[in-house]
Motif scaffolding. Structure first.
Motif, PDB file in Angstrom:
ATOM      1  N   LEU A  42       0.789  -1.234   0.000  1.00  0.00           N
ATOM      2  CA  LEU A  42       0.000   0.000   0.000  1.00  0.00           C
ATOM      3  C   LEU A  42       0.825   1.290   0.000  1.00  0.00           C
ATOM      4  CD1 LEU A  42      -2.981   0.718  -0.149  1.00  0.00           C
ATOM      5  CD2 LEU A  42      -3.021   0.773   2.343  1.00  0.00           C
ATOM      6  N   PRO A  43       1.876   1.411   0.817  1.00  0.00           N
ATOM      7  CA  PRO A  43       2.626   2.678   0.819  1.00  0.00           C
ATOM      8  C   PRO A  43       3.314   2.991  -0.513  1.00  0.00           C
ATOM      9  CG  PRO A  43       3.193   1.374   2.741  1.00  0.00           C
ATOM     10  CD  PRO A  43       2.345   0.504   1.863  1.00  0.00           C
ATOM     11  N   PHE A  44       3.469   1.977  -1.350  1.00  0.00           N
ATOM     12  CA  PHE A  44       4.143   2.189  -2.624  1.00  0.00           C
ATOM     13  C   PHE A  44       3.173   2.529  -3.760  1.00  0.00           C
ATOM     14  CE2 PHE A  44       6.632  -0.753  -0.039  1.00  0.00           C
ATOM     15  CZ  PHE A  44       7.781   0.017   0.125  1.00  0.00           C
ATOM     16  N   SER A  45       1.880   2.615  -3.423  1.00  0.00           N
ATOM     17  CA  SER A  45       0.894   2.975  -4.438  1.00  0.00           C
ATOM     18  C   SER A  45       0.873   4.489  -4.627  1.00  0.00           C
ATOM     19  CB  SER A  45      -0.490   2.451  -4.058  1.00  0.00           C
ATOM     20  OG  SER A  45      -0.963   3.121  -2.907  1.00  0.00           O
ATOM     21  N   LYS A  50      -1.299  10.907  -0.548  1.00  0.00           N
ATOM     22  CA  LYS A  50      -2.448  11.770  -0.271  1.00  0.00           C
ATOM     23  C   LYS A  50      -3.147  11.416   1.040  1.00  0.00           C
ATOM     24  CE  LYS A  50      -3.367  12.046  -5.208  1.00  0.00           C
ATOM     25  NZ  LYS A  50      -4.226  11.544  -6.263  1.00  0.00           N
ATOM     26  N   ALA A  51      -2.739  10.327   1.667  1.00  0.00           N
ATOM     27  CA  ALA A  51      -3.379   9.892   2.915  1.00  0.00           C
ATOM     28  C   ALA A  51      -3.126  10.911   4.021  1.00  0.00           C
ATOM     29  CB  ALA A  51      -2.844   8.529   3.332  1.00  0.00           C
ATOM     30  N   THR A  52      -4.144  11.090   4.860  1.00  0.00           N
ATOM     31  CA  THR A  52      -4.017  12.004   5.999  1.00  0.00           C
ATOM     32  C   THR A  52      -3.180  11.355   7.091  1.00  0.00           C
ATOM     33  OG1 THR A  52      -5.972  11.150   7.123  1.00  0.00           O
ATOM     34  CG2 THR A  52      -6.334  12.916   5.497  1.00  0.00           C
ATOM     35  N   GLU A  53      -2.805  12.123   8.085  1.00  0.00           N
ATOM     36  CA  GLU A  53      -2.048  11.564   9.219  1.00  0.00           C
ATOM     37  C   GLU A  53      -2.876  10.483   9.929  1.00  0.00           C
ATOM     38  OE1 GLU A  53       1.197  11.902  10.148  1.00  0.00           O
ATOM     39  OE2 GLU A  53       1.275  12.940   8.227  1.00  0.00           O
ATOM     40  N   PHE A  54      -4.171  10.750  10.084  1.00  0.00           N
ATOM     41  CA  PHE A  54      -5.051   9.756  10.706  1.00  0.00           C
ATOM     42  C   PHE A  54      -5.028   8.454   9.911  1.00  0.00           C
ATOM     43  CE2 PHE A  54      -9.246   7.681  10.743  1.00  0.00           C
ATOM     44  CZ  PHE A  54      -9.296   7.302  12.084  1.00  0.00           C
TER      45      PHE A  54
END
Length: 170
Positions: A42-45, A50-54
């Motif tokens: 997932l982090p490599f997508s 664009k993901a928030t800190e939450f």
């Protein structure tokens, strides 16, 4: 089926319990490994930045709980290797049961966290929370509440069969 279990030796019962547990672990292991693999990528997508800190915090909870679930569900294999041919099947079955139960608990956390992560990313917060709560309750119902509520399902049937058998014999 219950009658065949009455004639088995204690060693046969432990062997059967271990075989049953291994089958259950195979199913759980596949599921948790697929989830873990998804979370690892997932982090490599493209959308992850664009993901928030939450959402990143929820991701970490999902990832770490999937890792813990994977470790616990696979650990009976390592334990079996360490105890191989030592005649300690009861100890192995008890350990594997605890690890499978703990692994399912971590898998539940990981799956529900994953649902929260994805629904919060795709939908609005007002939809993400109720959908996640519903998902968590669904898992709890199927994995904990129903099984514990119906632990003694077969006992009534076994009692009825024994009574019918006794009536026929008399």
């Amino acid at each position: 089926m219950a009658a065949s279990h009455n004639k088995e030796t204690e060693k046969q019962r432990w062997d059967r319990n271990f075989a049953d547990l291994l089958q259950e672990l195979r199913v759980a292991q596949t599921g948790v490994q697929i989830l873990f693999a998804f979370l690892l990528t997932l982090p490599f997508s493209n959308g992850f930045p664009k993901a928030t800190e939450f959402q990143k915090d929820v991701y970490i909870v999902a990832l770490i709980s999937a890792a813990f679930a994977t470790a616990m569900i696979i650990s009976p294999v390592a334990f079996h290797r360490a105890l191989f041919r030592q005649g300690r099947k009861p100890e192995l079955v008890r350990y594997a049961h605890r690890m499978a139960s703990g692994g399912l608990g971590f898998m539940l956390v990981s799956m529900v966290s994953s649902v929260l992560l994805i629904t919060d990313y795709v939908l609005d917060w007002k939809w993400a929370v109720p959908l996640t709560v519903i998902t968590g309750l669904w898992f709890l119902s199927l994995w904990a509440i129903l099984p514990f509520a119906h632990r003694n399902w077969g006992e009534d049937e076994e009692d009825a069969e024994a009574t019918e058998s006794a009536d026929r014999d008399s």
